[in-house]
Design an enzyme around this catalytic site. Structure first.
Site, short mmCIF file in Angstrom:
data_model
loop_
_atom_site.label_atom_id
_atom_site.label_comp_id
_atom_site.label_asym_id
_atom_site.label_seq_id
_atom_site.Cartn_x
_atom_site.Cartn_y
_atom_site.Cartn_z
N PRO A 2 0.83 -1.21 0.00
CA PRO A 2 0.00 0.00 0.00
C PRO A 2 0.86 1.26 0.00
CG PRO A 2 -0.82 -1.59 1.58
CD PRO A 2 0.50 -2.10 1.11
N GLU A 3 0.50 2.22 -0.86
CA GLU A 3 1.21 3.49 -0.94
C GLU A 3 0.33 4.58 -0.35
OE1 GLU A 3 2.81 4.03 -4.93
OE2 GLU A 3 2.95 1.87 -5.22
N ARG A 155 21.45 16.14 -7.11
CA ARG A 155 21.19 14.69 -7.02
C ARG A 155 21.79 13.98 -8.24
NH1 ARG A 155 18.70 12.94 -2.10
NH2 ARG A 155 17.61 14.76 -1.26
#
Length: 274
Positions: A2-3, A155
């Protein structure tokens, strides 16, 4: 697993099902779910007499607000909660039962047995692992475009891996990263440092839009997910790429492709995403 949209939906159903109920007894059948401290035995003792005043969410974690403590629960792969009568038969894979004074029980089932529960004194849960490590909430007012642009700066990884990193942005998982990248027309393999300002803005908008739409639909039931009422989510009917390997792209008609990226199956359209 589940997100954010699924956990948000579970949170809302559990608010309706458990708010105001007082815990009379806790039974733990699988001790390793309880993360020490406290020990499983102390966990059971500390929760007796506590009332659930609210249920919240942080990233993919549920937060049960009690009289003096906060119970933090992660569903992992297949954990689920349901409300039952104390007299109802106990189903297989039920590992924790919270018996309430009104004769009902909140039962935690987990076939894969990967779920976790932490118990913290009120006010301490956000300052300790696992919640202290989480990045911003993508649907909160604090998640701004300027902040997103600054967080991306410097990043050196691909955009799929970064968006899966819960310390960078909390709540996103494989389904919604693939969907957001498709909506933003960005290939998941793209290095973060190559993204233009226009692409960053599209990605920011796509993340928020995809998640908001998924929350409205009650999440995605692509495997075993159901909410606290046992109801399926419906966002899987709106999915554009995730789990659609070999099927036609809704925009260009070319087949959706799948690769393994950042250790996860990754779906995309090479024509529509650049």
């Amino acid at each position: 697993m589940p997100e954010l949209p699924e956990v948000e939906t579970v949170k809302k159903t559990l608010q309706a099902l458990t708010k105001g109920k007082t815990i009379e007894e806790v039974v733990v059948s699988l001790p390793r779910i309880i993360q020490e401290p406290p020990s499983p035995a102390l966990f059971q003792a500390m929760l007796k007499g506590q009332t659930i005043h609210d249920v919240g969410r942080r990233g993919k974690f549920l937060r049960f607000f009690l009289d003096t403590h906060v119970l933090v629960s992660h569903l992992r792969m297949e954990g689920r909660y349901c409300l039952a009568e104390k007299t109802d038969p106990i189903e297989k894979h039920t590992h924790v039962r919270f018996s309430f004074s009104d004769g009902t029980e909140l039962r935690y089932k987990d076939v894969r047995q990967f779920g976790t529960m932490h118990l913290y004194p009120m006010g301490e849960d956000l300052h300790l692992p696992p919640l202290v490590k989480l990045g911003p909430e993508p649907l909160s007012e604090d998640f701004t475009l300027d902040g997103f642009q600054r967080a991306l700066s410097g990043r050196r990884t691909n955009v799929k891996a970064l968006l899966l990193n819960q310390a960078f942005l909390s709540g996103l998982g494989n389904i919604y990263v693939d969907e957001a990248l498709y909506t933003a027309s960005i290939l998941p393999e793209r290095l973060v440092e190559t993204l233009s300002m226009d692409e960053i803005q599209r990605l920011y908008t796509s993340i928020r839009t995809v998640l908001a739409n998924a929350v409205k639909a009650g999440g995605s039931s692509v495997r075993s997910y159901v909410d606290g009422h046992g109801e399926m989510g419906m966002f899987q009917l709106q999915i554009k790429v995730y789990g659609r390997k070999g099927e036609a792209c809704h925009q260009c008609g070319n087949p959706i492709q799948k690769i393994v990226l950042a250790g996860r199956g990754t779906h995309f359209c090479k024509t529509c995403q650049r």
